[in-house]
Each structure stands twice: as structure tokens, then as C-alpha cells.
Design an enzyme around this catalytic site. Structure first.
Site, short mmCIF file in Angstrom:
data_model
loop_
_atom_site.label_atom_id
_atom_site.label_comp_id
_atom_site.label_asym_id
_atom_site.label_seq_id
_atom_site.Cartn_x
_atom_site.Cartn_y
_atom_site.Cartn_z
CB SER A 154 -68.77 -33.23 24.91
OG SER A 154 -70.11 -33.64 25.05
CD GLU A 156 -73.88 -36.93 25.33
OE1 GLU A 156 -73.77 -38.15 25.45
OE2 GLU A 156 -74.96 -36.34 25.49
CE1 TYR A 177 -68.98 -34.97 19.73
CE2 TYR A 177 -70.19 -35.41 21.75
CZ TYR A 177 -69.51 -34.54 20.93
OH TYR A 177 -69.35 -33.22 21.31
#
Length: 365
Positions: A154, A156, A177
Site C-alpha cells: 500500500s 500508506e 495499518y
């Protein structure tokens, strides 16, 4: 279980080669459903691992589901398993004998990961490790060393790292996460280097679609636009409108996942549109498309601000373009309009039920 998976070539050169077999975790999610469609179109047999739930959550793949009793047509099959249960992962690998494994399953909501950090780490980080170890031990036991593994990374993971972010950019995760995805990324690299596993990390920037979960900001916006336009809702509550993201279409991105596993050597790739837009820009396009002004309906609610924010994600997908020959087909405006179109249709159906007294218009202001 009847299965001739895994060889990739016909026995003794007679007849057509057996179908390639793919195993997908997270098959009921947005990406899982698009990847399943893509692989079925390529002639694959697809097996998906799903969690047991008291409510069916297979809506995204219901349109391609065929009852397994119809054996000749059912090329997608579902099995109960969980990334928190290592024994189930190994058992299904031994039974299904896949050629490709796609690990898409996750507790994938960034904001929710602050609320349930232990669970997020167990599924996203340790879950990936359990699956990698299941693949490694399966190969050691069977000699099926041609298996290829895809790990869903990801953007992120980059977090506070300034844009543009490429494969060479350092990770600076800003949520449980994101930190868990970083662990999964490095577990994948480690299994590739330590055991020679054909394992790839796809570092995918934000990818949306009409199938996106309704608690993700893009879908939350387009769902609200549909309901406001049809008269079921008047306000939309949001947090940080200045957060900037590289948004692409999930249907485009699953092709990149597959392409990674078709290369001669395993590697890691950033997949992105290389364009960045703020939440406010998304609002402008979505509301403007139906002739509304977002300023008349959006209310800022502090509860939607995160403890640590990611300001700007913008990918550099040069490597994916050059090595994989991949590039996105759906642009930002087209993506937003595609999502709004579906959510207007959904709101119209909801309105019929509301007007007939079958449902309440849900306690939306």
C-alpha cells in the site's frame, strides 16, 4: 477434490494444457472481485478463501458465482479459511495446488486500524507471514517450486515521505495499518531472498471503483452525492479535505498484479496514476457532475481527523510502465463519474423502497 492444477503444460505433450490455478485471499473485497473477473477471462480456475460470517459478504462476486454442483461451469470456488489460522492456509494450498497465490486480504481501513491495532497487525502483518510460510512449507513438501506469490502492499507505507514516491523511497508509516503493511512487505522480501520464493510486492496507490467499501472517503462521497441528489440525505460529514491522494481505478490495477507474476524474476513495483488530487477536488468533481455545490452539504467533523495524518501521496510508476508495460486506462474525472453514476442508480432503488414504506431512509440528516 478433483484438480489437475499446477504443471502449466500438458502431460506427454498431449491435449490442451491444464488451466492455471489461482488462490486469492480477500476475494470478496473490491480488488479480489476485479482480479477474479480478470483471471477467469484469462482462462484460470480461481479459488478464494473467505471468512465465516453470520452475514453473507459475497455481493461483489455474486454475479460470477456458479454453484459448485455445476462442475463444468464453476471455475470460481470458495473455501473457508482465515489469515489468523495457519493450518487452514496450508491445508488449502495442499488441496488446491495453485500456480499463483494473491494475498489481498486485510483489515484495510486506515482509520479503523487506530481503533483495532492488535487485530490489524495480526491479520495484515502476521497473516502475510503465515501465508508465506504456508507456501514455503508446501513447496518444500511437494517440490512445486514454480508457485508465484503476490503481496498487496500500500502507498500508506510511505506515509510522511514526501512525494513523488517510488520503489526507492523510504517507508514512514503513519498508522497501525501502514506499519503492518510494511512488515508484510519485508516478510515478502525476506522469503524471496532467504528461500528463493517467487514473491512480489505490489505497492498500489489508492484505487477506487463503484465496488469500494462505503466507509472509504471516495465511496462515502459518491454514495452521499447519489442520496442527496435523489432527496434521501442533505448533509455529508467529512474530516480533512486537504489530504491529497493518487487515485486510480481498481479494475486497471489488478492487471498490474497479474503482470508482476508473469515476469522472469520476482520484484517490487509501485502502481499509480502519477496524479494527485485532494479530497476537496474529489468533492468538486462529484457534486459538480450532478449540478450541486459541495459547500452546501459538507460539514467538517473532527472525529474523522486521524491521530497522525498522511498529507500527500503521489506515485512514480516509471518501473511498472517500463518493465511490466502497464499504464492506467481510467482517469480521475472518469473514475469519479463512474462511481457517482452507480450511486445515483443505487439511490433511486433505495428511494422506491423508502417511498413504499419498506425501509426507513436511514438516520441520515
Amino acid at each position: 477434490m478433483e484438480n489437475t492444477a499446477g504443471s502449466g503444460s500438458a502431460a506427454n505433450g498431449e491435449g490442451p494444457p491444464p488451466r492455471k490455478v489461482a488462490l486469492i485471499t480477500g476475494i470478496t473485497g473490491q480488488d479480489g472481485s476485479y482480479l477474479t473477473e480478470f483471471l477467469l477471462n484469462k482462462g484460470y480456475e480461481v479459488h478464494g478463501l473467505i471468512r465465516r460470517s453470520s452475514n453473507f459478504n459475497t455481493q461483489r462476486i455474486d454475479h460470477i458465482y456458479v454453484d459448485p454442483h455445476n462442475a463444468h461451469k464453476a471455475r470460481m470456488k470458495l473455501h473457508y479459511a482465515d489469515l489468523s489460522d495457519a493450518s487452514s492456509l496450508r491445508r488449502w494450498l495442499d488441496t488446491i495446488l495453485p500456480d499463483e497465490v494473491y494475498n489481498l486480504a486485510a483489515q484495510s481501513h486506515v482509520a479503523v486500524s487506530f481503533e483495532i491495532p492488535d487485530y490489524t497487525a495480526d491479520v495484515v502483518a502476521t497473516g502475510a507471514l503465515r501465508l508465506l510460510e504456508a507456501v514455503r512449507s508446501h513447496i518444500a513438501a511437494t517440490g512445486r517450486s514454480h508457485i508465484r506469490y503476490y503481496q498487496a502492499g500500500s502507498s500508506e507505507m510511505f506515509g510522511a515521505t514526501p512525494p513523488p514516491q517510488s520503489e526507492a523511497s523510504p517507508f514512514h508509516p503513519r498508522s497501525p495499518y501502514a506499519a503492518s503493511k510494511c512488515a508484510a512487505h519485508w516478510y515478502t522480501v525476506n522469503y524471496r531472498e532467504a528461500y528463493g520464493l517467487f514473491a512480489c510486492n505490489g505497492i498500489l496507490f489508492n484505487h477506487e471503483s463503484p465496488r469500494r467499501g462505503e466507509n472509504f472517503v471516495t465511496r462515502k462521497i459518491t454514495r452521499a452525492v447519489g442520496r442527496i441528489k435523489i432527496g434521501l440525505q442533505s448533509k455529508l460529514f467529512l474530516g480533512n479535505l486537504q489530504a491529497s491522494r493518487d487515485w486510480g481505478f481498481a479494475g486497471d490495477y489488478v492487471e498490474a498484479m497479474w503482470l508482476m507474476l508473469q515476469q522472469e524474476k520476482p520484484d517490487d513495483y509501485v502502481v499509480a496514476t502519477e496524479e494527485s488530487h485532494t479530497v476537496e477536488e474529489f468533492l468538486e468533481v462529484a457534486f459538480g457532475y450532478v449540478g450541486l455545490s459541495w459547500r452546501d452539504h459538507v460539514v467538517i467533523d473532527k472525529r474523522y481527523f486521524r491521530p497522525s495524518e498522511v498529507d500527500n501521496l503521489k506515485g512514480d510508476a516509471t518501473k511498472a510502465k517500463k518493465v511490466l508495460g502497464w499504464k492506467p486506462k481510467v482517469g480521475f474525472q472518469q473514475l469519479v463519474k463512474m462511481m457517482v453514476d452507480q450511486d445515483i442508480e443505487m439511490a433511486k432503488k433505495e428511494k422506491v423502497l423508502v417511498d413504499a414504506g419498506y425501509i426507513d431512509a436511514q438516520q441520515q440528516p
